[in-house]
Enzyme design. Structure first.
Site, PDB file in Angstrom:
ATOM      1  N   GLU A  78      73.825  17.203  29.285  1.00 17.45           N
ATOM      2  CA  GLU A  78      73.285  17.292  30.651  1.00 17.45           C
ATOM      3  C   GLU A  78      73.622  15.668  30.974  1.00 17.45           C
ATOM      4  O   GLU A  78      73.710  14.604  30.644  1.00 17.45           O
ATOM      5  CB  GLU A  78      72.690  17.161  30.773  1.00 17.45           C
ATOM      6  CG  GLU A  78      71.011  17.023  29.820  1.00 17.45           C
ATOM      7  CD  GLU A  78      69.600  17.563  30.172  1.00 17.45           C
ATOM      8  OE1 GLU A  78      69.659  19.216  29.984  1.00 17.45           O
ATOM      9  OE2 GLU A  78      68.919  16.868  29.977  1.00 17.45           O
ATOM     10  N   ARG A 102      63.212  23.771  21.660  1.00 22.49           N
ATOM     11  CA  ARG A 102      61.621  22.881  22.037  1.00 22.49           C
ATOM     12  C   ARG A 102      60.917  23.124  20.260  1.00 22.49           C
ATOM     13  O   ARG A 102      61.329  23.442  19.693  1.00 22.49           O
ATOM     14  CB  ARG A 102      60.928  23.486  23.255  1.00 22.49           C
ATOM     15  CG  ARG A 102      61.873  24.146  23.968  1.00 22.49           C
ATOM     16  CD  ARG A 102      60.781  24.584  25.416  1.00 22.49           C
ATOM     17  NE  ARG A 102      61.647  24.929  26.934  1.00 22.49           N
ATOM     18  CZ  ARG A 102      61.991  25.920  26.711  1.00 22.49           C
ATOM     19  NH1 ARG A 102      62.350  27.259  25.845  1.00 22.49           N
ATOM     20  NH2 ARG A 102      61.933  26.554  27.872  1.00 22.49           N
ATOM     21  N   LYS A 135      55.972  26.893  25.416  1.00 21.94           N
ATOM     22  CA  LYS A 135      57.028  28.151  25.180  1.00 21.94           C
ATOM     23  C   LYS A 135      57.054  28.079  23.790  1.00 21.94           C
ATOM     24  O   LYS A 135      56.642  27.420  22.747  1.00 21.94           O
ATOM     25  CB  LYS A 135      58.011  27.417  26.131  1.00 21.94           C
ATOM     26  CG  LYS A 135      57.926  27.833  27.581  1.00 21.94           C
ATOM     27  CD  LYS A 135      59.193  27.445  28.587  1.00 21.94           C
ATOM     28  CE  LYS A 135      58.401  26.662  29.892  1.00 21.94           C
ATOM     29  NZ  LYS A 135      60.018  26.702  30.622  1.00 21.94           N
ATOM     30  N   HIS A 195      69.518  19.660  22.927  1.00 18.77           N
ATOM     31  CA  HIS A 195      70.897  21.314  23.743  1.00 18.77           C
ATOM     32  C   HIS A 195      71.307  21.723  22.325  1.00 18.77           C
ATOM     33  O   HIS A 195      71.875  20.442  21.879  1.00 18.77           O
ATOM     34  CB  HIS A 195      71.247  20.749  24.482  1.00 18.77           C
ATOM     35  CG  HIS A 195      69.967  20.732  26.308  1.00 18.77           C
ATOM     36  ND1 HIS A 195      68.709  22.004  26.010  1.00 18.77           N
ATOM     37  CD2 HIS A 195      69.795  19.620  26.814  1.00 18.77           C
ATOM     38  CE1 HIS A 195      68.006  20.827  27.318  1.00 18.77           C
ATOM     39  NE2 HIS A 195      68.850  19.297  27.801  1.00 18.77           N
ATOM     40  N   LYS A 239      75.011  21.904  26.141  1.00 14.05           N
ATOM     41  CA  LYS A 239      74.433  21.643  27.342  1.00 14.05           C
ATOM     42  C   LYS A 239      74.331  20.282  27.723  1.00 14.05           C
ATOM     43  O   LYS A 239      73.135  19.632  27.559  1.00 14.05           O
ATOM     44  CB  LYS A 239      72.949  22.550  27.231  1.00 14.05           C
ATOM     45  CG  LYS A 239      72.009  22.365  28.467  1.00 14.05           C
ATOM     46  CD  LYS A 239      70.585  22.745  29.051  1.00 14.05           C
ATOM     47  CE  LYS A 239      70.694  22.550  30.244  1.00 14.05           C
ATOM     48  NZ  LYS A 239      68.737  23.564  29.917  1.00 14.05           N
ATOM     49  N   SER A 252      59.084  19.555  28.003  1.00 12.14           N
ATOM     50  CA  SER A 252      59.282  19.656  26.377  1.00 12.14           C
ATOM     51  C   SER A 252      60.193  18.406  25.160  1.00 12.14           C
ATOM     52  O   SER A 252      61.069  18.077  26.951  1.00 12.14           O
ATOM     53  CB  SER A 252      59.189  21.086  25.636  1.00 12.14           C
ATOM     54  OG  SER A 252      60.848  21.623  26.065  1.00 12.14           O
ATOM     55  N   HIS A 265      64.921  13.930  24.071  1.00 15.70           N
ATOM     56  CA  HIS A 265      64.756  14.440  25.201  1.00 15.70           C
ATOM     57  C   HIS A 265      63.030  14.463  25.653  1.00 15.70           C
ATOM     58  O   HIS A 265      63.071  15.773  25.243  1.00 15.70           O
ATOM     59  CB  HIS A 265      65.203  13.690  26.051  1.00 15.70           C
ATOM     60  CG  HIS A 265      65.858  14.896  27.096  1.00 15.70           C
ATOM     61  ND1 HIS A 265      67.085  15.612  25.408  1.00 15.70           N
ATOM     62  CD2 HIS A 265      65.851  16.078  27.200  1.00 15.70           C
ATOM     63  CE1 HIS A 265      67.473  16.924  25.941  1.00 15.70           C
ATOM     64  NE2 HIS A 265      67.028  16.897  27.393  1.00 15.70           N
ATOM     65  N   GLN A 304      62.534  18.035  23.158  1.00 15.28           N
ATOM     66  CA  GLN A 304      63.974  19.055  23.193  1.00 15.28           C
ATOM     67  C   GLN A 304      64.845  18.400  22.684  1.00 15.28           C
ATOM     68  O   GLN A 304      65.461  17.139  23.440  1.00 15.28           O
ATOM     69  CB  GLN A 304      63.651  19.850  24.526  1.00 15.28           C
ATOM     70  CG  GLN A 304      63.630  19.346  25.771  1.00 15.28           C
ATOM     71  CD  GLN A 304      63.938  20.582  27.331  1.00 15.28           C
ATOM     72  OE1 GLN A 304      65.446  19.965  27.973  1.00 15.28           O
ATOM     73  NE2 GLN A 304      63.390  20.469  27.674  1.00 15.28           N
TER      74      GLN A 304
END
Length: 464
Positions: free
Chosen positions: A126, A287, A293, A101, A124, A97, A268, A99
């Site tokens: 990453e 998202r 979702k 964080h 989050k 997706s 991203h 999205q």
């Protein structure tokens, strides 16, 4: 399988692990998936279903996918608490997706307001390290690039309000560019569904008809790449306007061994390929598209930083611990870093001693280990282990008859915060965008507009 007699849980020996596997719909199917092969080797599945997607392998203490030991106890029990990071292997067969964080403040608020969709209060950030060629959309394009694409693709332009488009064309410095970018993104995401679907269908029809219709020198490579990406996303997610996201997100392809870091509040969408991924111990995802979702467009629009340019592409730092065969990937966050160790046929390589808990996974090749306690383990792709703090170091060995190296990836709390190897999107010396050729006369801090002589369309002006 490794004998249970080769380790203890008293904190002096390396412990074999049983990770958790996730079967998200975007995963690669069957044995083509590295996640499936690793899960089979780890003993957490008995067979691989050729029709099922195998998307992620989790190694960590997050409650949504806790790693266990061979005796059924948890990694959290062995560590004596939660690890600050979550280590993953990811196999993407189609796009994830669009999205971002949340940061710590945002994560706490989202968890309090909507705990069913945001299950923990942690941020989050990453990091992704490619195991295969890996495609991803990361960070917003420069405002000059988006202005060109609005001008060229009327279907995309029709999904954005006149006011937002004018803001994009008039942006003259970094601050006005950020405001224009936010107005453009909000307008696109809030476009009525009927209108966006009508324009998406028109765009897809035109792009499809143009495929192969241009001589390679008549159409710049970035335009061909953008068009192919949109057609591919639309095929994977029919009727989702998020397929137009390559018009405003940087589209990257990185090679095995290369990596990038995504800070909180940066957009991203991973597209295809396999990576090892390390992040703060969280599963919070906001998202907005390319997914069936839960979508949370208002929160995503409001949380983003609207920095422009993609993340820096990092190949790691070596030597690490005075060893050229240890590659270090260090993000600017305290929770985690990753080292990749490469032991070639006929060689030995001693793992560094770490003062913090660590986990590692064998990502390639075969070999064996030894240490001062006589702990011997067979190294095969997919096997993973817990390394207690200050554990006597394992020595990796590969027989000279082998035809390739043994590679392992170790994740642990960041020990090199003073010397990061990577920067988030929008930082100086990051990916500047597909048109970047220096500064423009109008805006010394922005990409130069000298595009015509390079085969690219001129940016729109108010007179156009």
């Amino acid at each position: 399988m490794v004998s249970l007699q080769t380790y203890d849980k008293g904190g002096t020996m390396v412990v074999p692990l049983r990770p958790c596997v996730k079967d998200y719909a975007w995963g690669i199917r069957g044995l083509d998936s590295r996640v499936a092969r690793y899960a089979l080797e780890s003993g957490i599945i008995d067979e691989v279903d050729p029709d099922s997607p195998y998307a992620e392998l989790w190694i960590g203490t997050h409650p949504k996918g806790p790693t266990t030991l061979r005796d059924g106890s948890t990694l959290e029990e062995a560590v004596g608490g939660q690890l600050p990071f979550l280590f993953k292997v990811l196999s993407a067969g189609k796009a994830l997706s669009i999205q971002a964080h949340p940061d710590l403040t945002g994560a706490k608020r989202l968890h309090k307001e909507n705990p069913s969709n945001y299950g923990d209060p942690n941020h989050k950030p990453e990091m992704a390290i490619a195991l295969t060629p890996f495609e991803a959309m990361c960070g917003f394009r420069r405002i000059e690039e988006i202005a060109i694409l609005i001008k060229k693709h009327h279907e995309f332009a029709a999904c954005i309000s006149e006011k937002a488009k004018l803001d994009v064309f008039l942006a003259s410095d970094e601050e006005s560019g950020r405001l224009a970018l936010k107005a453009m993104f909000r307008s696109f995401m809030e476009c009525p569904k009927d209108e966006s679907l009508k324009n998406l269908k028109s765009l897809l029809k035109r792009l499809q008809s143009e495929q192969g219709g241009f001589h390679p020198h008549q159409e710049p490579p970035w335009e061909r790449k953008c068009a192919r990406a949109i057609l591919r996303l639309a095929q994977q997610f029919p009727g989702d306007p998020g397929a137009m996201s390559p018009f405003f997100l940087n589209y990257l392809l990185i090679a095995p061994g290369e990596s990038f870091y995504m800070a909180a509040n940066e957009p991203h969408a991973y597209v295809a390929g396999e990576i090892i991924e390390c992040m703060a111990c969280s599963d919070n995802v906001v998202r907005a598209g390319l997914t069936p979702k839960f979508k949370d467009v208002p929160n995503l629009v409001n949380m983003l930083t609207y920095s422009m340019g993609g993340p820096s592409i990092d190949a790691g730092a070596s030597p690490t611990f005075n060893e050229d065969r240890i590659q270090r990937y260090t993000p600017p966050t305290k929770e985690f870093e990753v080292m990749v160790l490469t032991c070639n046929p006929g060689e030995d390589l001693k793992m560094p001693v770490l003062p913090v808990p660590a986990v590692f996974v064998v990502i390639e090749g075969n070999g064996s280990t030894d240490n001062p306690h006589g702990q011997r383990l067979v190294m095969r792709p997919g096997r993973s282990y817990y390394v207690p703090p200050n554990c006597p170091p394992l020595t990796l060995s590969v027989h000279e008859s082998k035809r390739g190296p043994l590679k392992i990836a170790i994740a642990h709390e960041n020990q090199h915060m003073h010397d990061p190897t990577m920067k988030p999107a929008g930082s100086p010396q990051t990916y500047a965008g597909e048109f970047y050729m220096g500064a423009s006369p109008r805006n010394p801090k922005s990409p130069k507009r000298n595009l015509k002589e390079n085969g690219c369309p001129q940016p729109p002006t108010l007179e156009d």
